[in-house]
Design a protein around this motif. Structure first.
Motif, PDB file in Angstrom:
ATOM      1  N   MET A  90       0.827  -1.206   0.000  1.00  9.27           N
ATOM      2  CA  MET A  90       0.000   0.000   0.000  1.00  9.27           C
ATOM      3  C   MET A  90       0.860   1.254   0.000  1.00  9.27           C
ATOM      4  O   MET A  90       0.533   2.254  -0.657  1.00  9.27           O
ATOM      5  CB  MET A  90      -0.933  -0.007   1.213  1.00  9.27           C
ATOM      6  CG  MET A  90      -1.978  -1.120   1.211  1.00  9.27           C
ATOM      7  SD  MET A  90      -3.063  -1.100  -0.244  1.00  9.27           S
ATOM      8  CE  MET A  90      -3.898   0.469  -0.069  1.00  9.27           C
ATOM      9  N   LEU A  91       1.975   1.226   0.732  1.00  2.88           N
ATOM     10  CA  LEU A  91       2.892   2.364   0.746  1.00  2.88           C
ATOM     11  C   LEU A  91       3.467   2.592  -0.645  1.00  2.88           C
ATOM     12  O   LEU A  91       3.590   3.742  -1.094  1.00  2.88           O
ATOM     13  CB  LEU A  91       4.029   2.113   1.747  1.00  2.88           C
ATOM     14  CG  LEU A  91       5.039   3.247   1.921  1.00  2.88           C
ATOM     15  CD1 LEU A  91       4.352   4.524   2.401  1.00  2.88           C
ATOM     16  CD2 LEU A  91       6.141   2.838   2.897  1.00  2.88           C
ATOM     17  N   ARG A  92       3.777   1.518  -1.359  1.00  3.33           N
ATOM     18  CA  ARG A  92       4.282   1.631  -2.725  1.00  3.33           C
ATOM     19  C   ARG A  92       3.223   2.252  -3.640  1.00  3.33           C
ATOM     20  O   ARG A  92       3.522   3.114  -4.472  1.00  3.33           O
ATOM     21  CB  ARG A  92       4.687   0.248  -3.246  1.00  3.33           C
ATOM     22  CG  ARG A  92       5.388   0.281  -4.604  1.00  3.33           C
ATOM     23  CD  ARG A  92       5.739  -1.110  -5.091  1.00  3.33           C
ATOM     24  NE  ARG A  92       6.657  -1.777  -4.190  1.00  3.33           N
ATOM     25  CZ  ARG A  92       6.399  -2.917  -3.557  1.00  3.33           C
ATOM     26  NH1 ARG A  92       5.235  -3.515  -3.727  1.00  3.33           N
ATOM     27  NH2 ARG A  92       7.295  -3.457  -2.765  1.00  3.33           N
ATOM     28  N   VAL A  93       1.980   1.833  -3.460  1.00  3.70           N
ATOM     29  CA  VAL A  93       0.881   2.390  -4.253  1.00  3.70           C
ATOM     30  C   VAL A  93       0.765   3.895  -4.023  1.00  3.70           C
ATOM     31  O   VAL A  93       0.699   4.689  -4.975  1.00  3.70           O
ATOM     32  CB  VAL A  93      -0.456   1.699  -3.893  1.00  3.70           C
ATOM     33  CG1 VAL A  93      -1.639   2.444  -4.529  1.00  3.70           C
ATOM     34  CG2 VAL A  93      -0.457   0.246  -4.355  1.00  3.70           C
ATOM     35  N   TYR A  94       0.747   4.304  -2.756  1.00  2.00           N
ATOM     36  CA  TYR A  94       0.609   5.731  -2.435  1.00  2.00           C
ATOM     37  C   TYR A  94       1.830   6.526  -2.893  1.00  2.00           C
ATOM     38  O   TYR A  94       1.701   7.694  -3.296  1.00  2.00           O
ATOM     39  CB  TYR A  94       0.388   5.922  -0.940  1.00  2.00           C
ATOM     40  CG  TYR A  94      -0.969   5.471  -0.461  1.00  2.00           C
ATOM     41  CD1 TYR A  94      -2.135   6.003  -1.018  1.00  2.00           C
ATOM     42  CD2 TYR A  94      -1.099   4.514   0.534  1.00  2.00           C
ATOM     43  CE1 TYR A  94      -3.386   5.594  -0.588  1.00  2.00           C
ATOM     44  CE2 TYR A  94      -2.354   4.095   0.977  1.00  2.00           C
ATOM     45  CZ  TYR A  94      -3.489   4.647   0.409  1.00  2.00           C
ATOM     46  OH  TYR A  94      -4.731   4.241   0.839  1.00  2.00           O
ATOM     47  N   GLY A 131      -7.811  11.497   1.555  1.00  2.77           N
ATOM     48  CA  GLY A 131      -7.138  10.762   2.624  1.00  2.77           C
ATOM     49  C   GLY A 131      -8.119  10.096   3.566  1.00  2.77           C
ATOM     50  O   GLY A 131      -7.934   8.934   3.957  1.00  2.77           O
ATOM     51  N   ALA A 132      -9.189  10.820   3.931  1.00  2.00           N
ATOM     52  CA  ALA A 132     -10.182  10.267   4.851  1.00  2.00           C
ATOM     53  C   ALA A 132     -10.897   9.060   4.239  1.00  2.00           C
ATOM     54  O   ALA A 132     -11.084   8.030   4.907  1.00  2.00           O
ATOM     55  CB  ALA A 132     -11.199  11.349   5.232  1.00  2.00           C
ATOM     56  N   MET A 133     -11.286   9.169   2.970  1.00  2.00           N
ATOM     57  CA  MET A 133     -12.034   8.075   2.332  1.00  2.00           C
ATOM     58  C   MET A 133     -11.131   6.883   2.017  1.00  2.00           C
ATOM     59  O   MET A 133     -11.555   5.729   2.098  1.00  2.00           O
ATOM     60  CB  MET A 133     -12.712   8.574   1.058  1.00  2.00           C
ATOM     61  CG  MET A 133     -13.820   9.578   1.313  1.00  2.00           C
ATOM     62  SD  MET A 133     -15.031   9.023   2.544  1.00  2.00           S
ATOM     63  CE  MET A 133     -15.692   7.555   1.754  1.00  2.00           C
ATOM     64  N   SER A 134      -9.882   7.152   1.675  1.00  2.63           N
ATOM     65  CA  SER A 134      -8.957   6.054   1.411  1.00  2.63           C
ATOM     66  C   SER A 134      -8.654   5.301   2.700  1.00  2.63           C
ATOM     67  O   SER A 134      -8.572   4.062   2.713  1.00  2.63           O
ATOM     68  CB  SER A 134      -7.656   6.582   0.791  1.00  2.63           C
ATOM     69  OG  SER A 134      -6.839   5.526   0.337  1.00  2.63           O
ATOM     70  N   LEU A 135      -8.507   6.036   3.800  1.00  2.00           N
ATOM     71  CA  LEU A 135      -8.289   5.405   5.101  1.00  2.00           C
ATOM     72  C   LEU A 135      -9.498   4.560   5.495  1.00  2.00           C
ATOM     73  O   LEU A 135      -9.348   3.452   6.007  1.00  2.00           O
ATOM     74  CB  LEU A 135      -8.031   6.477   6.163  1.00  2.00           C
ATOM     75  CG  LEU A 135      -7.807   5.966   7.594  1.00  2.00           C
ATOM     76  CD1 LEU A 135      -6.556   5.087   7.655  1.00  2.00           C
ATOM     77  CD2 LEU A 135      -7.683   7.144   8.568  1.00  2.00           C
ATOM     78  N   GLY A 160     -11.618   3.147   3.400  1.00  2.00           N
ATOM     79  CA  GLY A 160     -11.623   1.967   2.536  1.00  2.00           C
ATOM     80  C   GLY A 160     -10.615   0.923   2.976  1.00  2.00           C
ATOM     81  O   GLY A 160     -10.850  -0.284   2.831  1.00  2.00           O
ATOM     82  N   TYR A 161      -9.506   1.390   3.542  1.00  2.00           N
ATOM     83  CA  TYR A 161      -8.455   0.456   3.980  1.00  2.00           C
ATOM     84  C   TYR A 161      -8.807  -0.221   5.299  1.00  2.00           C
ATOM     85  O   TYR A 161      -8.475  -1.391   5.510  1.00  2.00           O
ATOM     86  CB  TYR A 161      -7.130   1.209   4.130  1.00  2.00           C
ATOM     87  CG  TYR A 161      -5.963   0.321   4.509  1.00  2.00           C
ATOM     88  CD1 TYR A 161      -5.328  -0.454   3.547  1.00  2.00           C
ATOM     89  CD2 TYR A 161      -5.506   0.257   5.824  1.00  2.00           C
ATOM     90  CE1 TYR A 161      -4.263  -1.270   3.884  1.00  2.00           C
ATOM     91  CE2 TYR A 161      -4.449  -0.560   6.167  1.00  2.00           C
ATOM     92  CZ  TYR A 161      -3.824  -1.323   5.198  1.00  2.00           C
ATOM     93  OH  TYR A 161      -2.780  -2.152   5.540  1.00  2.00           O
ATOM     94  N   THR A 162      -9.463   0.493   6.194  1.00  2.00           N
ATOM     95  CA  THR A 162      -9.678  -0.025   7.548  1.00  2.00           C
ATOM     96  C   THR A 162     -11.049  -0.660   7.765  1.00  2.00           C
ATOM     97  O   THR A 162     -11.208  -1.463   8.682  1.00  2.00           O
ATOM     98  CB  THR A 162      -9.510   1.101   8.589  1.00  2.00           C
ATOM     99  OG1 THR A 162     -10.437   2.165   8.290  1.00  2.00           O
ATOM    100  CG2 THR A 162      -8.094   1.648   8.553  1.00  2.00           C
ATOM    101  N   ASP A 164     -11.979   1.674  -4.373  1.00  2.00           N
ATOM    102  CA  ASP A 164     -10.727   1.281  -5.027  1.00  2.00           C
ATOM    103  C   ASP A 164      -9.656   0.914  -4.005  1.00  2.00           C
ATOM    104  O   ASP A 164      -8.873  -0.014  -4.214  1.00  2.00           O
ATOM    105  CB  ASP A 164     -10.223   2.407  -5.931  1.00  2.00           C
ATOM    106  CG  ASP A 164     -10.976   2.485  -7.243  1.00  2.00           C
ATOM    107  OD1 ASP A 164     -11.503   1.453  -7.687  1.00  2.00           O
ATOM    108  OD2 ASP A 164     -11.050   3.584  -7.827  1.00  2.00           O
ATOM    109  N   THR A 165      -9.604   1.657  -2.897  1.00  2.00           N
ATOM    110  CA  THR A 165      -8.621   1.347  -1.857  1.00  2.00           C
ATOM    111  C   THR A 165      -8.859  -0.053  -1.300  1.00  2.00           C
ATOM    112  O   THR A 165      -7.911  -0.831  -1.113  1.00  2.00           O
ATOM    113  CB  THR A 165      -8.687   2.371  -0.715  1.00  2.00           C
ATOM    114  OG1 THR A 165      -8.438   3.685  -1.233  1.00  2.00           O
ATOM    115  CG2 THR A 165      -7.650   2.061   0.358  1.00  2.00           C
ATOM    116  N   GLN A 166     -10.118  -0.385  -1.033  1.00  2.00           N
ATOM    117  CA  GLN A 166     -10.424  -1.723  -0.534  1.00  2.00           C
ATOM    118  C   GLN A 166     -10.086  -2.791  -1.575  1.00  2.00           C
ATOM    119  O   GLN A 166      -9.556  -3.858  -1.231  1.00  2.00           O
ATOM    120  CB  GLN A 166     -11.905  -1.827  -0.151  1.00  2.00           C
ATOM    121  CG  GLN A 166     -12.256  -3.129   0.561  1.00  2.00           C
ATOM    122  CD  GLN A 166     -13.697  -3.176   0.997  1.00  2.00           C
ATOM    123  OE1 GLN A 166     -14.593  -3.422   0.188  1.00  2.00           O
ATOM    124  NE2 GLN A 166     -13.934  -2.944   2.295  1.00  2.00           N
TER     125      GLN A 166
END
Length: 239
Positions: free
Chosen positions: A28-32, A130-134, A136-138, A191-193
């Protein structure tokens, strides 16, 4: 089961889960990182072109502007259909080239809107993204159920935008912008999920690299489109 065997079995599972989580975080860090660098390239190209009359005048005062405006879309289609046939290195180079072409297309933003409103909208976009990606990830909630509605909304926004090129309706543009903001906010989480779920530790390095680039492209597009829509809603135009 023998308690000792059970203990070692649980320990092996825990270690495997920890390794998977570590690999996922790196992925995920590589993606960002790819996405962030793509945005930097886009911003630099857009700013340089907008400050160089010898570059923007021949583009935006001639039919060449249509080529510049449609070129990013051609890149996206090419990327989507050819990603599996590309090497990881080619995929990265294609993404950087796409980011540069997008910057060329977005250079008109600096000609239309004030620098203050561009900066303000960028930070608003970054916060929302950032809020929506977080989220989607969590989140444990499966967002796939919303995927079809978001894709339908995206298609509707694209069709309406094309129609409005010929109509030039400010009311329709306002509606497109409002609906588009909701669509791309939702797509960011979705997309993040998807990127998280597509990760697999047994992928080879080449496949993981391409997966990261394609994931970065998806998030990059969400960010750029969200930025443009918010700017059309809240941006202050040059007088």
């Amino acid at each position: 089961m023998d308690p000792i065997q059970n203990r070692f079995g649980y320990g092996a599972q825990a270690q495997s889960a920890a390794l998977f989580d570590e690999g996922l975080r790196k992925h995920m860090l590589r993606v960002y990182n790819y996405m962030g660098l793509g945005l930097v390239i886009t911003g630099i190209v857009a700013f340089v072109v907008s400050q160089t009359p010898a570059l923007y005048v021949p583009i935006f005062s001639t039919p060449l502007k249509w080529v510049v405006m449609l070129a990013p879309l051609a890149f996206v289609f090419f990327f989507s259909f050819r990603i599996h046939a590309m090497s990881a290195a080619t995929a990265q180079l294609t993404f950087w080239a796409f980011a540069a072409v997008m910057g060329l297309s977005l250079s008109s933003v600096f000609l239309v809107f004030t620098g203050t409103s561009i900066a303000r909208t960028f930070f608003i976009t970054a916060t929302m993204f950032g809020a929506m990606s977080l989220y989607g990830y969590t989140t444990k909630r499966d967002l796939a159920q919303f995927g079809s509605f978001l894709v339908m909304g995206l298609i509707g926004v694209i069709i309406a935008s094309i129609v409005n090129i010929f109509l030039g309706s400010s009311a329709l543009q306002f509606a497109i912008s409002v609906i588009g903001v909701f669509v791309f906010v939702g797509l960011t989480a979705w997309d993040t999920q998807n990127i998280k779920q597509q990760y697999a530790e047994n992928f080879d390095q080449e496949s993981q690299q391409k997966l990261a680039v394609f994931g970065a492209l998806s998030l990059y597009l969400n960010f750029v489109n969200l930025f443009q829509l918010l700017l059309s809603l809240t941006g202050q135009r040059e007088e």
